[in-house]
Design a protein around this motif. Structure first.
Motif, mmCIF file in Angstrom:
data_model
loop_
_atom_site.group_PDB
_atom_site.id
_atom_site.type_symbol
_atom_site.label_atom_id
_atom_site.label_comp_id
_atom_site.label_asym_id
_atom_site.label_seq_id
_atom_site.Cartn_x
_atom_site.Cartn_y
_atom_site.Cartn_z
ATOM 1 N N ARG A 127 -14.250 30.589 25.891
ATOM 2 C CA ARG A 127 -14.659 31.012 27.243
ATOM 3 C C ARG A 127 -13.615 31.909 27.873
ATOM 4 N N ALA A 128 -12.347 31.644 27.581
ATOM 5 C CA ALA A 128 -11.257 32.409 28.180
ATOM 6 C C ALA A 128 -11.039 33.760 27.509
ATOM 7 N N SER A 129 -11.527 33.896 26.279
ATOM 8 C CA SER A 129 -11.285 35.148 25.560
ATOM 9 C C SER A 129 -11.949 36.305 26.301
ATOM 10 N N GLY A 130 -11.220 37.365 26.430
ATOM 11 C CA GLY A 130 -11.724 38.540 27.137
ATOM 12 C C GLY A 130 -11.464 38.511 28.632
ATOM 13 N N SER A 131 -10.983 37.379 29.170
ATOM 14 C CA SER A 131 -10.662 37.352 30.599
ATOM 15 C C SER A 131 -9.303 38.013 30.818
ATOM 16 N N VAL A 132 -9.068 38.406 32.046
ATOM 17 C CA VAL A 132 -7.826 39.089 32.392
ATOM 18 C C VAL A 132 -6.691 38.065 32.423
#
Length: 172
Positions: A16-21
């Motif tokens: 879920r956190a992948s690709g977040s800033v």
């Protein structure tokens, strides 16, 4: 030599956190003061999630985010929560913990936090205000927070190892 702690938490959270800033990097007291002022609550302080990235930089994110997102999925030198306020125009670290069940850093990660705070213009406290120890159960694979020095899995009751055993922490 500091250790770099890999993410050891649930794979779904990392996905879920992948690709977040990633969290905001702070290297000056002025930038950090502006962030604290913008984020502070009515009590005049803000509690945030932090990591110290592999380069030794302090990164902060909203407390409701995940450490793995704050770190951009990378290994960290330290992770936890920090409470900051502004007193007499200076940012003050009121409390710092190593509470991160995603990275489970050892209490020995404190020197990385101290150096990152100093580099960001904050006088570091003497150590973690809340210091946690973590172990993975060799029987059921559950991550445990050690309380009262009891090395027993809270899920299955098995004995937990004396030493940190959550992943391949590497010296940097």
């Amino acid at each position: 030599m500091p250790k770099a702690y890999p993410y050891v938490g649930p794979k779904e959270i990392a996905a879920r956190a992948s690709g977040s800033v990633p969290g905001t990097v702070f290297s000056s007291a002025d930038d950090l003061a502006a962030w604290v002022q913008a984020a502070e609550t009515s009590r005049g302080r803000v509690t945030a999630m932090f990591v110290v990235d592999a380069a030794g930089r302090l990164r902060l994110a909203d407390r409701r985010s995940e450490h793995v997102a704050c770190a951009g999925g990378s290994p960290v030198l330290a992770a936890g929560e920090i409470t900051l306020s502004i007193r007499a125009g200076r940012v003050v670290a009121e409390g710092v913990s190593n509470q991160s069940t995603g990275y489970c850093p050892e209490p020995e990660s404190w020197p990385a936090v101290s150096a990152a705070l100093a580099a960001a213009g904050v006088e570091p406290p003497e150590g973690y205000s809340t210091e946690l120890s973590f172990r993975r159960c060799p029987r059921c694979d559950q991550i445990n927070v050690i309380k009262d020095q009891l090395l027993e899995c809270a899920v299955c009751g098995s004995a937990l190892p004396m030493a940190w055993n959550l992943g391949p922490a590497t010296e940097v």
